[in-house]
Write a protein that holds these residues in place. Structure first.
Motif, PDB file in Angstrom:
ATOM      1  N   UNK A 189      13.885  19.082  18.279  1.00 31.78           N
ATOM      2  CA  UNK A 189      13.886  17.925  19.178  1.00 31.78           C
ATOM      3  C   UNK A 189      15.301  17.607  19.677  1.00 31.78           C
ATOM      4  N   UNK A 190      16.309  17.904  18.860  1.00 33.36           N
ATOM      5  CA  UNK A 190      17.698  17.586  19.207  1.00 33.36           C
ATOM      6  C   UNK A 190      18.260  18.603  20.191  1.00 33.36           C
ATOM      7  N   UNK A 191      19.329  18.222  20.805  1.00 31.80           N
ATOM      8  CA  UNK A 191      20.053  19.139  21.692  1.00 31.80           C
ATOM      9  C   UNK A 191      21.382  19.452  21.026  1.00 31.80           C
ATOM     10  N   UNK A 192      21.497  20.662  20.508  1.00 31.48           N
ATOM     11  CA  UNK A 192      22.731  21.075  19.863  1.00 31.48           C
ATOM     12  C   UNK A 192      22.731  20.825  18.367  1.00 31.48           C
ATOM     13  N   UNK A 193      23.884  21.005  17.742  1.00 29.52           N
ATOM     14  CA  UNK A 193      23.997  20.847  16.291  1.00 29.52           C
ATOM     15  C   UNK A 193      23.730  19.403  15.865  1.00 29.52           C
ATOM     16  N   UNK A 194      23.243  19.242  14.631  1.00 30.98           N
ATOM     17  CA  UNK A 194      22.926  17.924  14.093  1.00 30.98           C
ATOM     18  C   UNK A 194      23.659  17.774  12.762  1.00 30.98           C
ATOM     19  N   UNK A 195      24.285  16.627  12.578  1.00 32.80           N
ATOM     20  CA  UNK A 195      24.966  16.334  11.318  1.00 32.80           C
ATOM     21  C   UNK A 195      23.918  16.159  10.218  1.00 32.80           C
ATOM     22  N   UNK A 196      24.242  16.635   9.004  1.00 27.46           N
ATOM     23  CA  UNK A 196      23.297  16.526   7.886  1.00 27.46           C
ATOM     24  C   UNK A 196      23.002  15.067   7.570  1.00 27.46           C
ATOM     25  N   UNK A 197      23.961  14.184   7.769  1.00 27.21           N
ATOM     26  CA  UNK A 197      23.718  12.749   7.544  1.00 27.21           C
ATOM     27  C   UNK A 197      22.643  12.229   8.492  1.00 27.21           C
ATOM     28  N   UNK A 198      22.709  12.676   9.746  1.00 31.03           N
ATOM     29  CA  UNK A 198      21.702  12.264  10.739  1.00 31.03           C
ATOM     30  C   UNK A 198      20.329  12.848  10.383  1.00 31.03           C
ATOM     31  N   UNK A 202      32.882  19.566  10.070  1.00 37.16           N
ATOM     32  CA  UNK A 202      31.911  18.665   9.467  1.00 37.16           C
ATOM     33  C   UNK A 202      30.616  19.402   9.146  1.00 37.16           C
ATOM     34  N   UNK A 203      29.808  18.785   8.328  1.00 39.05           N
ATOM     35  CA  UNK A 203      28.569  19.432   7.873  1.00 39.05           C
ATOM     36  C   UNK A 203      27.517  19.335   8.980  1.00 39.05           C
TER      37      UNK A 203
END
Length: 195
Positions: free
Chosen positions: A41-50, A99-100
């Motif tokens: 659903x996201x566009x691009x990388x996603x932070x593990x916190x998110x 970042x992760x």
């Protein structure tokens, strides 16, 4: 639709697709399904916190903005230690440490997963189409043998009815199928029935 051909790690590294076993293993855990949904659903990388915030919100049935650090701490930990490494092992995501960030690979982008969630009172689409074909066959038999009141119908009228019934059903099935594909809606498909 899932198209699956490769069966070992060496063949996957040459650009072939995941095996059925690999796909079912990935999808066997709800948190991994939620991660796959969020990444598609996201566009691009996603932070593990998110990711952990979204997964926690979906598990608890709350708004992502209402998720506290304490709520998502366990989810964050299991994603980092267990679920994300399994997805990386299957080469469907890459993980950067600082970042992760988690980024889907082309293998995940190419993987279309449809989730058909049925309650005990619902029938699967395959059974629906079998029933529709049975109804069409029964009507054809009734028309061709002259059973009243069906004898008044023409074969052309039956053809129009069958075409309209299958066409309408197929369009509706397509629209429902778009909503049940991982990554195509705000929430995962298995949570759509709760609303």
């Amino acid at each position: 639709m899932m198209s699956i051909t490769a069966t070992d790690d060496e063949s996957r590294s040459t650009g072939e697709e995941l095996s059925e076993d690999d796909v079912f293993e990935m999808l066997s855990n709800r948190r991994r399904r939620y991660v796959i949904h969020a990444l598609k659903h996201a566009e691009g990388p996603v932070d593990v916190s998110e990711l952990s915030r979204d997964v926690t919100a979906w598990e608890r049935g709350i708004d992502p903005a209402d998720v506290t650090y304490d709520d998502r701490r366990n989810v964050y930990s299991t994603l980092k230690r267990n679920h994300l490494p399994k997805l990386a092992e299957q080469e469907v995501v890459t993980i950067s440490e600082d970042p992760c960030l988690v980024e889907p690979t082309p293998a995940l982008d190419d993987l279309d997963v449809y989730v058909e969630v049925l309650s005990s009172r619902e029938i699967p689409w395959s059974l629906y189409y079998v029933g529709l074909a049975g109804l069409a066959a029964a009507l054809l038999l009734a028309i061709s043998t002259g059973i009243p009141p069906f004898a008044a119908l023409s074969p052309l009228g039956l053809g129009v009815f069958v075409t309209m019934a299958f066409g309408t059903s197929a369009v509706f099935h397509y629209l429902v199928g778009r909503r049940t594909r991982l990554g195509s809606t705000e929430k995962p498909p298995e949570l759509q029935k709760r609303e």
